[in-house]
Design a protein around this motif. Structure first.
Motif, PDB file in Angstrom:
ATOM      1  N   ARG A  68      44.349  47.216  28.256  1.00  0.00           N
ATOM      2  CA  ARG A  68      45.447  48.106  28.667  1.00  0.00           C
ATOM      3  C   ARG A  68      45.152  49.550  28.265  1.00  0.00           C
ATOM      4  NH1 ARG A  68      48.499  43.707  26.786  1.00  0.00           N
ATOM      5  NH2 ARG A  68      48.909  44.756  24.819  1.00  0.00           N
ATOM      6  N   THR A  69      44.685  49.736  27.051  1.00  0.00           N
ATOM      7  CA  THR A  69      44.360  51.080  26.566  1.00  0.00           C
ATOM      8  C   THR A  69      43.227  51.690  27.377  1.00  0.00           C
ATOM      9  OG1 THR A  69      45.107  50.547  24.333  1.00  0.00           O
ATOM     10  CG2 THR A  69      43.574  52.399  24.548  1.00  0.00           C
ATOM     11  N   ARG A  70      42.212  50.898  27.673  1.00  0.00           N
ATOM     12  CA  ARG A  70      41.072  51.419  28.443  1.00  0.00           C
ATOM     13  C   ARG A  70      41.483  51.792  29.861  1.00  0.00           C
ATOM     14  NH1 ARG A  70      35.434  48.781  26.853  1.00  0.00           N
ATOM     15  NH2 ARG A  70      34.776  50.689  27.897  1.00  0.00           N
ATOM     16  N   ILE A  71      42.344  50.981  30.491  1.00  0.00           N
ATOM     17  CA  ILE A  71      42.821  51.291  31.839  1.00  0.00           C
ATOM     18  C   ILE A  71      43.644  52.583  31.806  1.00  0.00           C
ATOM     19  CG2 ILE A  71      44.378  50.568  33.705  1.00  0.00           C
ATOM     20  CD1 ILE A  71      41.752  49.046  33.766  1.00  0.00           C
ATOM     21  N   THR A  72      44.522  52.717  30.832  1.00  0.00           N
ATOM     22  CA  THR A  72      45.348  53.919  30.711  1.00  0.00           C
ATOM     23  C   THR A  72      44.476  55.153  30.506  1.00  0.00           C
ATOM     24  OG1 THR A  72      47.159  52.599  29.797  1.00  0.00           O
ATOM     25  CG2 THR A  72      47.247  54.985  29.422  1.00  0.00           C
ATOM     26  N   ASP A  73      43.492  55.061  29.623  1.00  0.00           N
ATOM     27  CA  ASP A  73      42.592  56.195  29.375  1.00  0.00           C
ATOM     28  C   ASP A  73      41.787  56.548  30.614  1.00  0.00           C
ATOM     29  OD1 ASP A  73      43.528  56.262  26.767  1.00  0.00           O
ATOM     30  OD2 ASP A  73      41.746  55.292  25.915  1.00  0.00           O
TER      31      ASP A  73
END
Length: 163
Positions: A54-59
Motif C-alpha cells: 500500500r505504501t509503495r503504491i501510494t508513493d
C-alpha cells in the motif's frame, strides 16, 4: 519456477518475469514507460507486506503525479489483490507476490499487476461476511483482469489517465 534473475538489471529481470505472465499482462508490462516512476518488487507473501505494498503504491502514484480518488481506488484495489495472494495462494507454505505498477508508454493509463505462483482457490458461492474482493477490484478499476493457472494467479488492474 522462475529463474533467479536477481543479478540482472531491472529491465532484463522485468522482461524475464513478463515472459511468465499471461499474454495480456505481459503486453501491459512491455508497454510501460520504465523511464518514469514504476514499481517492480517481489515481496514475501506475509500479512506485513500488504502494508508495504500500500505504501509503495501510494508513493509511486505521488511520484507519477496522480492524486485524489484515483489513488485511493488504486490502493484499495491493489490491496485486495495483494491480500488475496497473501491469504490464499500458499496454504501452509511460504511464497512470494510480485507487484508491478507503471504508466503506459503513451501515459494514458496507469496499471498495476499483482501475481503469485501459488494455487487458486475459487470463491465460495456464499461468501458470507467476507469474499467480496474480486467484485471490489472490478468496480474500482476500469480494467480488471484475472487469470489463474497451474503457474499461479495474475491480477491486472488499469485506470485511464486524463490527457
Amino acid at each position: 519456477m522462475l529463474d533467479d534473475h536477481s543479478s540482472l538489471p531491472t529491465p532484463v529481470r522485468l522482461r524475464a518475469w513478463a515472459e511468465t505472465l499471461p499474454a495480456f499482462a505481459a503486453e501491459m508490462v512491455t508497454d510501460s514507460d520504465l523511464t518514469k516512476p514504476h514499481i517492480y518488487a517481489e515481496l514475501p507473501a506475509t500479512a506485513e507486506q500488504a502494508g508495504v505494498a500500500r505504501t509503495r503504491i501510494t508513493d509511486w502514484a505521488s511520484r507519477s503525479g496522480l492524486s485524489g480518488l484515483l489513488v485511493q481506488d488504486m490502493v484499495l484495489a491493489s490491496d485486495e489483490a495483494m491480500s488475496n495472494a497473501i491469504e490464499h495462494a500458499y496454504p501452509g507454505v511460504s511464497g512470494t507476490v510480485t507487484l508491478f505498477a507503471a504508466c503506459s508508454s503513451g501515459h494514458d493509463q496507469a496499471k498495476i499487476i499483482v501475481a503469485d505462483r501459488g494455487v487458486w482457490r475459487p470463491p465460495t458461492a456464499d461468501p458470507g461476511f467476507r469474499g467480496r474482493g474480486l467484485a471490489m477490484m472490478e468496480k474500482l478499476a476500469a480494467v480488471f483482469w484475472l487469470k489463474h493457472s497451474a503457474n499461479g494467479t495474475t491480477v491486472v488492474l488499469g485506470w485511464p489517465l486524463a490527457g
